[in-house]
Motif scaffolding. Structure first.
Motif, PDB file in Angstrom:
ATOM      1  N   TYR A  23      31.207  47.241  48.259  1.00 17.68           N
ATOM      2  CA  TYR A  23      31.143  46.430  47.021  1.00 17.68           C
ATOM      3  C   TYR A  23      30.020  47.313  46.002  1.00 17.68           C
ATOM      4  O   TYR A  23      29.017  46.552  46.160  1.00 17.68           O
ATOM      5  CB  TYR A  23      30.660  45.093  47.420  1.00 17.68           C
ATOM      6  N   PRO A  24      30.354  48.503  45.896  1.00 21.61           N
ATOM      7  CA  PRO A  24      29.233  49.187  45.016  1.00 21.61           C
ATOM      8  C   PRO A  24      28.968  48.575  43.814  1.00 21.61           C
ATOM      9  O   PRO A  24      29.919  47.825  43.151  1.00 21.61           O
ATOM     10  CB  PRO A  24      29.780  50.676  44.809  1.00 21.61           C
ATOM     11  N   ASP A  25      27.778  48.506  43.303  1.00 18.33           N
ATOM     12  CA  ASP A  25      27.250  47.743  41.965  1.00 18.33           C
ATOM     13  C   ASP A  25      28.127  48.655  40.752  1.00 18.33           C
ATOM     14  O   ASP A  25      28.241  49.965  40.754  1.00 18.33           O
ATOM     15  CB  ASP A  25      25.767  47.976  41.652  1.00 18.33           C
ATOM     16  N   VAL A  27      31.155  48.880  39.956  1.00 21.23           N
ATOM     17  CA  VAL A  27      32.568  49.239  40.245  1.00 21.23           C
ATOM     18  C   VAL A  27      33.470  48.182  40.195  1.00 21.23           C
ATOM     19  O   VAL A  27      33.231  47.014  40.953  1.00 21.23           O
ATOM     20  CB  VAL A  27      32.719  50.084  41.913  1.00 21.23           C
ATOM     21  N   PRO A  28      34.503  48.212  39.225  1.00 17.38           N
ATOM     22  CA  PRO A  28      35.637  46.971  39.163  1.00 17.38           C
ATOM     23  C   PRO A  28      36.088  46.971  40.438  1.00 17.38           C
ATOM     24  O   PRO A  28      36.250  47.724  41.271  1.00 17.38           O
ATOM     25  CB  PRO A  28      36.561  47.471  38.019  1.00 17.38           C
ATOM     26  N   ASP A  29      36.701  45.541  40.860  1.00 17.37           N
ATOM     27  CA  ASP A  29      37.194  45.522  42.128  1.00 17.37           C
ATOM     28  C   ASP A  29      38.440  46.373  42.392  1.00 17.37           C
ATOM     29  O   ASP A  29      38.647  46.602  43.563  1.00 17.37           O
ATOM     30  CB  ASP A  29      37.928  43.983  41.814  1.00 17.37           C
ATOM     31  N   HIS A  30      39.330  46.512  41.412  1.00 21.12           N
ATOM     32  CA  HIS A  30      40.379  47.639  41.645  1.00 21.12           C
ATOM     33  C   HIS A  30      40.109  48.883  42.015  1.00 21.12           C
ATOM     34  O   HIS A  30      40.610  49.610  42.916  1.00 21.12           O
ATOM     35  CB  HIS A  30      41.057  47.693  40.437  1.00 21.12           C
ATOM     36  N   ASP A  31      38.928  49.360  41.979  1.00 26.28           N
ATOM     37  CA  ASP A  31      38.416  50.864  42.355  1.00 26.28           C
ATOM     38  C   ASP A  31      37.464  50.782  43.201  1.00 26.28           C
ATOM     39  O   ASP A  31      36.909  51.838  43.736  1.00 26.28           O
ATOM     40  CB  ASP A  31      37.422  51.195  41.113  1.00 26.28           C
ATOM     41  N   ARG A  32      37.115  49.672  43.980  1.00 19.95           N
ATOM     42  CA  ARG A  32      36.239  49.450  45.228  1.00 19.95           C
ATOM     43  C   ARG A  32      37.022  50.502  46.343  1.00 19.95           C
ATOM     44  O   ARG A  32      38.030  50.219  46.530  1.00 19.95           O
ATOM     45  CB  ARG A  32      36.232  48.113  45.829  1.00 19.95           C
ATOM     46  N   PRO A  33      35.932  51.442  46.870  1.00 19.28           N
ATOM     47  CA  PRO A  33      36.487  52.104  48.045  1.00 19.28           C
ATOM     48  C   PRO A  33      36.182  51.408  49.377  1.00 19.28           C
ATOM     49  O   PRO A  33      35.783  50.256  49.362  1.00 19.28           O
ATOM     50  CB  PRO A  33      35.442  53.498  47.924  1.00 19.28           C
ATOM     51  N   LEU A  34      37.064  52.039  50.532  1.00 20.05           N
ATOM     52  CA  LEU A  34      36.639  51.704  51.700  1.00 20.05           C
ATOM     53  C   LEU A  34      35.210  51.833  52.094  1.00 20.05           C
ATOM     54  O   LEU A  34      34.364  52.686  51.891  1.00 20.05           O
ATOM     55  CB  LEU A  34      37.297  52.414  52.745  1.00 20.05           C
TER      56      LEU A  34
END
Length: 180
Positions: A23-25, A27-34
């Motif tokens: 949950y990086p600050d 970053v839109p939900d669609h673009d969140r990485p593992l």
């Protein structure tokens, strides 16, 4: 009854929830990485699929970054990855949207892997499963965690014929990678 079963050949829908995401600050939900745990668990899911004889003929994968990374890391455990279709309909999808995507799958596909998100995947499993193996349905009702793999089996002439309650939940696993 034919060797193909009562209403068509045996088919399997393998449902893989994406691995744990970060949950990086900003970053839109669609673009969140593992997250690091997700990067460990996704390959474990791939190894589980291979070891259980559940390699798909086709994969449908959400376009979300965490789902695509899950697919890449899981399928990277196999000698050869099957075709994958990145499908925007799977991101944030509810049961009718997920069923639309599944029902568009070519008839020749007998094992389909669906890589996506909750709560839609959990609801899809519960909608399709007319019955299940032992406590598997109750476990799905309680929680369908990241990296979970559910297998729904049914007989049908085409994916278009897949109806609520028509499948049997034959397997449920939550593969986890090491802590390294």
């Amino acid at each position: 009854m034919s060797a193909a079963g009562p209403s068509g050949p045996p088919r399997r829908l393998v449902v893989l929830r994406h691995a744990k995401s970060a949950y990086p600050d900003g970053v839109p939900d669609h673009d969140r990485p593992l997250a690091p745990r997700g990067r460990r668990d996704a390959p474990a899911a791939g190894r589980h699929l291979a070891g259980a004889g559940l390699l798909p003929d086709l994969a449908l994968c959400s376009t979300a970054r965490r789902a695509r990374q899950t697919w890449q890391l899981a399928s990277g455990q196999w000698a050869a990855a099957p075709p994958v279709s990145l499908d925007a309909r799977l991101y944030g999808a509810d049961v009718p949207e997920l069923l639309d995507a599944v029902r568009d799958v070519p008839e020749r596909v007998t094992t389909l892997l669906l890589v996506g998100h909750n709560p839609g995947l959990e609801e899809l499993i519960l909608t399709l499963a007319g019955d299940g193996a032992d406590d598997a349905l109750e476990r799905v009702r309680t929680k369908y965690p990241t990296s979970a793999v559910a297998v729904l089996a049914w007989h049908g002439a085409s994916w278009r014929a897949l109806l609520p309650g028509a499948a049997r939940l034959t397997d449920l696993a939550v593969p986890r990678g090491g802590t390294a």
